[in-house]
Write a protein that holds these residues in place. Sequence first.
Motif, PDB file in Angstrom:
ATOM      1  N   GLN A  78       0.808  -1.354   0.024  1.00 63.10           N
ATOM      2  CA  GLN A  78      -0.108  -0.029   0.187  1.00 63.10           C
ATOM      3  C   GLN A  78       0.789   1.213   0.027  1.00 63.10           C
ATOM      4  OE1 GLN A  78      -3.475  -0.066   0.205  1.00 63.10           O
ATOM      5  NE2 GLN A  78      -3.493  -2.255   0.011  1.00 63.10           N
ATOM      6  N   THR A  79       0.448   2.462  -0.272  1.00 60.38           N
ATOM      7  CA  THR A  79       0.968   3.590  -0.225  1.00 60.38           C
ATOM      8  C   THR A  79       1.537   3.744   1.205  1.00 60.38           C
ATOM      9  OG1 THR A  79      -0.546   4.551  -1.895  1.00 60.38           O
ATOM     10  CG2 THR A  79       0.915   5.945  -0.948  1.00 60.38           C
ATOM     11  N   PRO A  80       2.620   4.124   1.550  1.00 62.26           N
ATOM     12  CA  PRO A  80       3.158   4.181   2.901  1.00 62.26           C
ATOM     13  C   PRO A  80       2.198   5.398   3.733  1.00 62.26           C
ATOM     14  CG  PRO A  80       4.937   4.804   1.467  1.00 62.26           C
ATOM     15  CD  PRO A  80       3.977   4.405   0.727  1.00 62.26           C
ATOM     16  N   THR A  81       1.905   5.314   5.055  1.00 67.46           N
ATOM     17  CA  THR A  81       1.581   6.467   5.719  1.00 67.46           C
ATOM     18  C   THR A  81       2.461   6.590   6.872  1.00 67.46           C
ATOM     19  OG1 THR A  81       0.360   4.729   6.981  1.00 67.46           O
ATOM     20  CG2 THR A  81      -0.736   6.052   5.019  1.00 67.46           C
ATOM     21  N   THR A  82       3.338   5.632   7.266  1.00 68.01           N
ATOM     22  CA  THR A  82       4.387   5.885   8.205  1.00 68.01           C
ATOM     23  C   THR A  82       5.690   5.995   7.921  1.00 68.01           C
ATOM     24  OG1 THR A  82       4.169   3.796   9.175  1.00 68.01           O
ATOM     25  CG2 THR A  82       2.641   5.111  10.007  1.00 68.01           C
ATOM     26  N   ASN A 140       3.136   1.241 -18.753  1.00 68.80           N
ATOM     27  CA  ASN A 140       2.071   1.097 -17.662  1.00 68.80           C
ATOM     28  C   ASN A 140       2.601   1.851 -16.162  1.00 68.80           C
ATOM     29  OD1 ASN A 140       0.425  -0.820 -18.703  1.00 68.80           O
ATOM     30  ND2 ASN A 140       1.714  -2.419 -18.316  1.00 68.80           N
ATOM     31  N   ALA A 141       3.590   2.336 -16.497  1.00 68.35           N
ATOM     32  CA  ALA A 141       4.450   3.119 -15.222  1.00 68.35           C
ATOM     33  C   ALA A 141       3.467   4.270 -14.889  1.00 68.35           C
ATOM     34  CB  ALA A 141       5.557   3.644 -15.710  1.00 68.35           C
ATOM     35  N   ASP A 142       2.887   4.089 -13.665  1.00 68.61           N
ATOM     36  CA  ASP A 142       2.020   4.824 -12.977  1.00 68.61           C
ATOM     37  C   ASP A 142       2.601   5.599 -11.894  1.00 68.61           C
ATOM     38  OD1 ASP A 142      -0.343   6.230 -12.263  1.00 68.61           O
ATOM     39  OD2 ASP A 142      -1.174   4.343 -11.552  1.00 68.61           O
ATOM     40  N   TRP A 143       3.193   6.813 -12.120  1.00 65.51           N
ATOM     41  CA  TRP A 143       3.767   7.535 -10.959  1.00 65.51           C
ATOM     42  C   TRP A 143       2.476   8.253 -10.203  1.00 65.51           C
ATOM     43  CZ3 TRP A 143       8.345   6.870  -8.658  1.00 65.51           C
ATOM     44  CH2 TRP A 143       9.370   6.109  -9.600  1.00 65.51           C
ATOM     45  N   VAL A 144       2.446   7.970  -8.916  1.00 68.89           N
ATOM     46  CA  VAL A 144       1.561   8.863  -7.997  1.00 68.89           C
ATOM     47  C   VAL A 144       2.099   9.512  -6.818  1.00 68.89           C
ATOM     48  CG1 VAL A 144      -0.587   7.106  -8.535  1.00 68.89           C
ATOM     49  CG2 VAL A 144       0.709   6.801  -6.504  1.00 68.89           C
ATOM     50  N   TRP A 145       1.542  10.729  -6.398  1.00 66.89           N
ATOM     51  CA  TRP A 145       1.949  11.299  -5.409  1.00 66.89           C
ATOM     52  C   TRP A 145       1.404  10.802  -3.934  1.00 66.89           C
ATOM     53  CZ3 TRP A 145      -0.600  13.285  -9.612  1.00 66.89           C
ATOM     54  CH2 TRP A 145      -1.825  13.636  -9.309  1.00 66.89           C
ATOM     55  N   PHE A 146       2.239  10.893  -2.896  1.00 71.09           N
ATOM     56  CA  PHE A 146       1.416  10.449  -1.625  1.00 71.09           C
ATOM     57  C   PHE A 146       1.771  11.519  -0.396  1.00 71.09           C
ATOM     58  CE2 PHE A 146       5.076   8.446   0.450  1.00 71.09           C
ATOM     59  CZ  PHE A 146       5.971   8.297  -0.621  1.00 71.09           C
ATOM     60  N   ASP A 147       1.069  11.444   0.471  1.00 66.11           N
ATOM     61  CA  ASP A 147       1.193  12.249   1.827  1.00 66.11           C
ATOM     62  C   ASP A 147       2.425  11.775   2.333  1.00 66.11           C
ATOM     63  OD1 ASP A 147      -0.889  14.247   2.213  1.00 66.11           O
ATOM     64  OD2 ASP A 147      -2.366  12.497   2.379  1.00 66.11           O
ATOM     65  N   VAL A 148       3.087  12.944   2.991  1.00 65.30           N
ATOM     66  CA  VAL A 148       4.592  12.631   3.659  1.00 65.30           C
ATOM     67  C   VAL A 148       4.035  11.870   4.846  1.00 65.30           C
ATOM     68  CG1 VAL A 148       6.273  13.893   4.856  1.00 65.30           C
ATOM     69  CG2 VAL A 148       5.292  14.911   3.044  1.00 65.30           C
ATOM     70  N   PRO A 149       4.813  10.644   4.836  1.00 61.29           N
ATOM     71  CA  PRO A 149       4.657   9.471   5.966  1.00 61.29           C
ATOM     72  C   PRO A 149       4.950  10.218   7.320  1.00 61.29           C
ATOM     73  CG  PRO A 149       6.066   8.599   4.214  1.00 61.29           C
ATOM     74  CD  PRO A 149       5.913  10.209   3.991  1.00 61.29           C
ATOM     75  N   ASP A 150       4.292   9.635   8.370  1.00 56.16           N
ATOM     76  CA  ASP A 150       4.312   9.978   9.649  1.00 56.16           C
ATOM     77  C   ASP A 150       5.442   9.617  10.317  1.00 56.16           C
ATOM     78  OD1 ASP A 150       3.741  11.083  12.304  1.00 56.16           O
ATOM     79  OD2 ASP A 150       1.615  10.980  12.016  1.00 56.16           O
ATOM     80  N   ALA A 151       6.351  10.241  11.053  1.00 55.54           N
ATOM     81  CA  ALA A 151       7.335   9.539  11.736  1.00 55.54           C
ATOM     82  C   ALA A 151       7.087   9.094  13.117  1.00 55.54           C
ATOM     83  CB  ALA A 151       8.526  10.630  11.913  1.00 55.54           C
ATOM     84  N   GLY A 152       5.656   9.544  13.538  1.00 52.40           N
ATOM     85  CA  GLY A 152       5.509   9.077  15.017  1.00 52.40           C
ATOM     86  C   GLY A 152       5.870   9.833  16.190  1.00 52.40           C
ATOM     87  N   THR A 153       6.511  11.378  15.724  1.00 53.03           N
ATOM     88  CA  THR A 153       6.967  11.931  16.822  1.00 53.03           C
ATOM     89  C   THR A 153       5.989  13.054  17.476  1.00 53.03           C
ATOM     90  OG1 THR A 153       7.859  13.419  15.044  1.00 53.03           O
ATOM     91  CG2 THR A 153       9.362  11.928  16.016  1.00 53.03           C
ATOM     92  N   GLY A 154       4.790  12.936  16.777  1.00 58.94           N
ATOM     93  CA  GLY A 154       3.822  14.148  17.216  1.00 58.94           C
ATOM     94  C   GLY A 154       3.997  15.232  16.446  1.00 58.94           C
TER      95      GLY A 154
END
Lengths: 285, 529
Positions: B199-203, B331-345
């Motif tokens: 999946q697109t990474p979130t962290t 088929n190269a499908d480049w998508v952008w994603f939200d900056v992953p969270d580092a868990g530091t608050g």
Amino acid sequence: MVKKSKGDRLVDGLIILILAVVCVVCVFPLLYVVSVSLTPITEVHRNGGFLVIPRSVTLDAYRTIIQQKALPRAMGITAYITIAGTAINIVATVMMAYPLSKKKLAGRKWLIPFIIFPMLFSGGTIPTYLLIKNLNLVGTYWALLIPGAVYTYNLMVVKAFFENLPEELFESARMDGANEFCVLRRIVVPLSKPVVMTMVLFYAVSHWETYFDSIMYLPDQNMQTLQVVLRRMLTPNMEMNADATIPTMTLQMAMVVFTTIPIIVVYPFIQKYFTKGMMLGAVKG
Amino acid sequence: MKQKKVMAMLVGLAMLVMAGCGNGNAPAVGTADTAPAAQESGVQESGGQQEEEATDAATQGDVVSLELVSADGVTLPDKADNFVEQGILDAIGVGVTLNIVGAGADYATALNARISGGDVPDLFQSPSDETLRQYVDNGIVMSLAGYLDQLQPFLDWVGEDALQPNYMDGEIYVIPKKGRGSYALPVVRQDWLDKVGAQTPTTMEEMLEVAKKLTFEDPDGNGAQDTYGFTGNGLGSFNLILNPYGGSIWNQLILEDGKLTSTLLAPHMQEGLEMCRKFVDAGVVDPDIVANTEDAVRDKMAQCKAGMAAFNWAGMYKQAFIEQLTAVDANADWVWFDVPDAGTGITPSFDTVSAVASKGRWCVSAEVAENPAKLDAVIKLLNFIVSEEGERLVSYGVEGRHYNIEDGQIVKTDLMSSECDFLWTYQIAHRDEETYLGVKFPEAADSIAFAAKLDEDRMVTYEGAVVAPEGFHAEDMGTYINENMIAFIFGTRPISEYDQFLEELRTTFEFDRYMESAEEQLREQGYME
């Protein structure tokens, strides 16, 4: 014919091998540039950006260049600067070197240091600019032709060559009624073809590569020389120019080929003079 | 016979020289104050238009002309086809001639030679802050501070805040501009994610896992392990990992609760570096990442060698780039994603926005202040390029040709792409970037909006407002920081020595003195209380 020993043949083989490697090292970059310029960018990417012999050939990049007004125009301007500039250089250098090569020239001892001094200590960018501006040369091609009409180093090389010509030849010509101009034109220049042609190449290449002078003295973009236009096209401002896309590798390489080929083509015509020495046996002792 | 040939050649060459230089004699750049026609003649090919010029000069006798000098890689159209300069002349009666003088260091040398020769262009870009300081000290540029009331329309457009970064000794020597955001964004190949079942990474941890899969699970299916999970152009790519920890790979100044601090001193900085190390140790980072140019990254993306990257909008979502990126693998499908969270608050962010983005580069010659006609022309010009008519001219070209107005919206025509790529050089006060890009690249509206959204969370940095104190070697310190950051991330120096590294900055490079001076300057400029 002496039969070569095993050791000799080994050494020969080694030399051939080394020369072959040197040859490949020299030729490869050129071949790479030409190959990439002829290959569709997709093909280049498929090969991981590396190829020597193109598998499919396209002239698209060259077509793009020719369709743009700026490059062919700059090519014309640079060709003009090269031909006209070299002509001025050669005439000025030869006509200055000849009298200086004569030991009997009055004031020679004083003149030569005077000529060498600016080779070692130049005026610097700003004084040069001021001079050219006050001569009203800014914005004209004269600014690229006149200030560098004689390179002191080249002048000294030509002078040294002239000094080595046998004086007897000139004497015989003078006896036949030739004046100095006639001697220069009929005897000195024909005998000095190797050095003159070397100078033609030196001067021509330096004119072909005119870059900074063009930026300094030609504010009108339409008058600028090839190297300036080339750099402009290869380095668009990516931050402000939203339309800018860096030219693909194919196009970049095609531009390199387009701008270097003309000067490379000239080389073989001049090369024969490098290897051919002057007629040493003209005077028999 | 041979002699004749030689003579003929010489005569021919002489004629060539004369003919070529004859054309060039006409333009007397920088000297024509009131005769744009004379300048125009410089680009005309033959002398057969003298009559026309004479009448032009007569009718345009009271037109004030300004010479603008700028750097950069741009190809201007011929004077006769330059619809911007013509448009300005028609609208406000000011003749503008833009001259491009080299780029980079060449520009500074050529411009300074001109200026030293007393040949100061009316408006020009200062090559750097240091050079501007010299211009100010030598009285070469004028202050706009006394003319702000006349420049009201201009100031309304750039925004009142835009003035602040431009003050120097209480005066304004550069023309303020509109700031722009960063447009940096993280991107990943969606088709490869699907292939390796990710999946697109979130962290941050997820991003590491994804990078591993994109490296080791052969996402391109060629049977060879030839892909990398993470790439980017330069050391700054690691800011995608460090910024969410509140740190940065460089010494960047930020305000936290009104207090000045450096990103190098961020409390979670070492954790960020540890995370970078994990990426490197896992073998998922493109080994060329530090040396990569933007071009090289795009090539690697196109060659299917990278699956995820810290990149930017402008470098990949324009049509020409998308074509490159999909040339090898459609088929190269480049998508952008939200900056992953580092868990530091800390709110995750990538890349920074400068607090002094509206600091301008264009300055006005001091001679203009003494010439009422020129001064008036400069004020007219600045107010014009921000008026609706002027902004459209310098942003989009000519209505009906380069764009049409449909339902109040500007819609570009095909000619905008082919004829308008030089307009930005006339955007002296820059532009409203989001609107501008929206018109130019309607097909990329989503990615533009996403990059602009990321701007909201980006750290605001202040080092651009700070001049290094006397005797402080900013460049040396920068180099030292870069070297050590590489050492920390690539494992040649243990991260446990980070505090020692900071101590070295303090003792060897007088880091504290820099910070004190920065604080003082920011207070003076009103950024801190």
